[in-house]
Design an enzyme around this catalytic site. Structure first.
Site, mmCIF file in Angstrom:
data_model
loop_
_atom_site.group_PDB
_atom_site.id
_atom_site.type_symbol
_atom_site.label_atom_id
_atom_site.label_comp_id
_atom_site.label_asym_id
_atom_site.label_seq_id
_atom_site.Cartn_x
_atom_site.Cartn_y
_atom_site.Cartn_z
ATOM 1 N N LEU A 226 68.808 60.160 18.802
ATOM 2 C CA LEU A 226 68.886 58.737 19.125
ATOM 3 C C LEU A 226 70.120 58.293 19.905
ATOM 4 O O LEU A 226 70.205 57.140 20.311
ATOM 5 C CB LEU A 226 68.763 57.903 17.841
ATOM 6 C CG LEU A 226 67.431 58.089 17.109
ATOM 7 C CD1 LEU A 226 67.386 57.229 15.861
ATOM 8 C CD2 LEU A 226 66.244 57.772 18.016
ATOM 9 N N HIS B 222 59.210 62.094 24.460
ATOM 10 C CA HIS B 222 59.108 60.682 24.096
ATOM 11 C C HIS B 222 57.665 60.404 23.664
ATOM 12 O O HIS B 222 56.726 60.851 24.336
ATOM 13 C CB HIS B 222 59.488 59.802 25.295
ATOM 14 C CG HIS B 222 59.514 58.350 24.929
ATOM 15 N ND1 HIS B 222 60.589 57.764 24.288
ATOM 16 C CD2 HIS B 222 58.580 57.380 25.057
ATOM 17 C CE1 HIS B 222 60.313 56.494 24.058
ATOM 18 N NE2 HIS B 222 59.104 56.231 24.515
ATOM 19 N N SER C 274 60.548 67.181 12.349
ATOM 20 C CA SER C 274 59.324 67.995 12.305
ATOM 21 C C SER C 274 59.102 68.717 13.638
ATOM 22 O O SER C 274 58.652 69.863 13.664
ATOM 23 C CB SER C 274 58.107 67.149 11.923
ATOM 24 O OG SER C 274 57.797 66.206 12.915
ATOM 25 N N ASN C 275 59.475 68.069 14.741
ATOM 26 C CA ASN C 275 59.387 68.767 16.034
ATOM 27 C C ASN C 275 60.419 69.893 16.122
ATOM 28 O O ASN C 275 60.119 70.968 16.636
ATOM 29 C CB ASN C 275 59.602 67.792 17.192
ATOM 30 C CG ASN C 275 58.341 67.045 17.541
ATOM 31 O OD1 ASN C 275 57.451 67.571 18.190
ATOM 32 N ND2 ASN C 275 58.245 65.804 17.070
ATOM 33 N N ILE D 120 73.133 60.801 25.754
ATOM 34 C CA ILE D 120 73.806 62.067 26.085
ATOM 35 C C ILE D 120 74.964 61.756 27.031
ATOM 36 O O ILE D 120 74.777 61.080 28.053
ATOM 37 C CB ILE D 120 72.802 63.041 26.740
ATOM 38 C CG1 ILE D 120 71.673 63.389 25.755
ATOM 39 C CG2 ILE D 120 73.495 64.305 27.225
ATOM 40 C CD1 ILE D 120 72.114 64.094 24.496
ATOM 41 N N ASN E 28 63.688 66.237 26.839
ATOM 42 C CA ASN E 28 63.384 65.335 25.727
ATOM 43 C C ASN E 28 61.877 65.146 25.624
ATOM 44 O O ASN E 28 61.157 65.341 26.607
ATOM 45 C CB ASN E 28 64.044 63.973 25.988
ATOM 46 C CG ASN E 28 63.816 62.990 24.860
ATOM 47 O OD1 ASN E 28 63.916 63.340 23.680
ATOM 48 N ND2 ASN E 28 63.506 61.746 25.200
#
Ligand code: GRF
Length: 211
Positions: free
Chosen positions: A103, A122, A31-32, A106, A120
């Site tokens: 998830l 969080h 959704s983001n 990197i 990112n």
């Protein structure tokens, strides 16, 4: 002599505007990712060119297809080596990477090629409720279980440790004694949608201006 209110405008005067490309990495619903793709649809400086996932059945892939953004899925083994991913990012001329519910760790090779160019979000106020295994509903459950009176979001650079890169931005929301983890998740998601695209734009426009 021309005066420029912003350094980025000055740079744009020296060089014709070159659009910069973003790849979104996501493992889940997305959704983001969708919100970020929509935000940059008609942006003059930044465009989302690619969605990358590690999960073949991630709903983010359907969202990308609907929004006409190419997507690619890599296996865990390919993620660990990093070579194919770097090749793909080079093919799409990717300048910046946005993680949106991604998830896997990197790889060092990616960090090396994209220093301070991977960010990112969080769903907690780091350093609280961060680290390996702290994602999605687990974060909100832990927030409620520990009796916190506020939670929020943290937007941060990525480094080699989970959730420990430099903090760029935080926003808070209250956690009431009657709130369930789902209530907290809803408040946190609202903060994510309101702030993540704007902060991405600010950080990457500034980075593009000094390159
Ligand atoms: C978000 O809460 C984000 O903070 C975290 O993962 C979640 C992804 O949600 N990193 P969605 O897939 O964007 O709905």
């Amino acid at each position: 002599m021309q005066r420029f209110a912003h350094f980025s405008l000055f740079c744009a005067y020296l060089h014709p505007i070159m659009k910069r490309n973003i790849a979104i990495f996501a493992s889940g619903s997305g959704s983001n990712a969708e919100n970020v793709i929509r935000y940059f649809k008609n942006n003059r400086l930044l465009a989302v060119q690619l969605v990358v996932s590690n999960k073949i059945d991630a709903f983010v892939l359907e969202r990308a297809q609907r929004l006409d953004v190419p997507s690619v899925v890599f296996s865990k083994k390919e993620w660990e080596s990093g070579h194919e991913i770097l090749e793909l990012l080079a093919t799409y001329n990717i300048d910046f990477i946005v993680l949106a519910g991604f998830l896997l760790r990197i790889s060092d090779s990616l960090l090396h090629v994209y220093p301070d160019k991977i960010i990112n979000i969080h769903p907690s106020l780091l350093p609280k409720f961060g680290g390996k295994g702290m994602y999605g509903d687990k974060v909100h459950e832990a927030v409620v279980a520990s009796g916190e009176t506020e939670s929020g979001i943290t937007i941060h650079y990525i480094n080699e440790h989970y959730d420990e890169g430099g903090v760029i931005y935080q926003a808070t929301c209250p956690v009431l004694s009657i709130d369930t983890p789902a209530d907290v998740a809803a408040k946190v998601h609202a903060l994510e949608y309101a702030h993540y695209p704007r902060i991405i734009e600010e950080v990457f426009s500034a980075a593009a201006a000094i390159e």
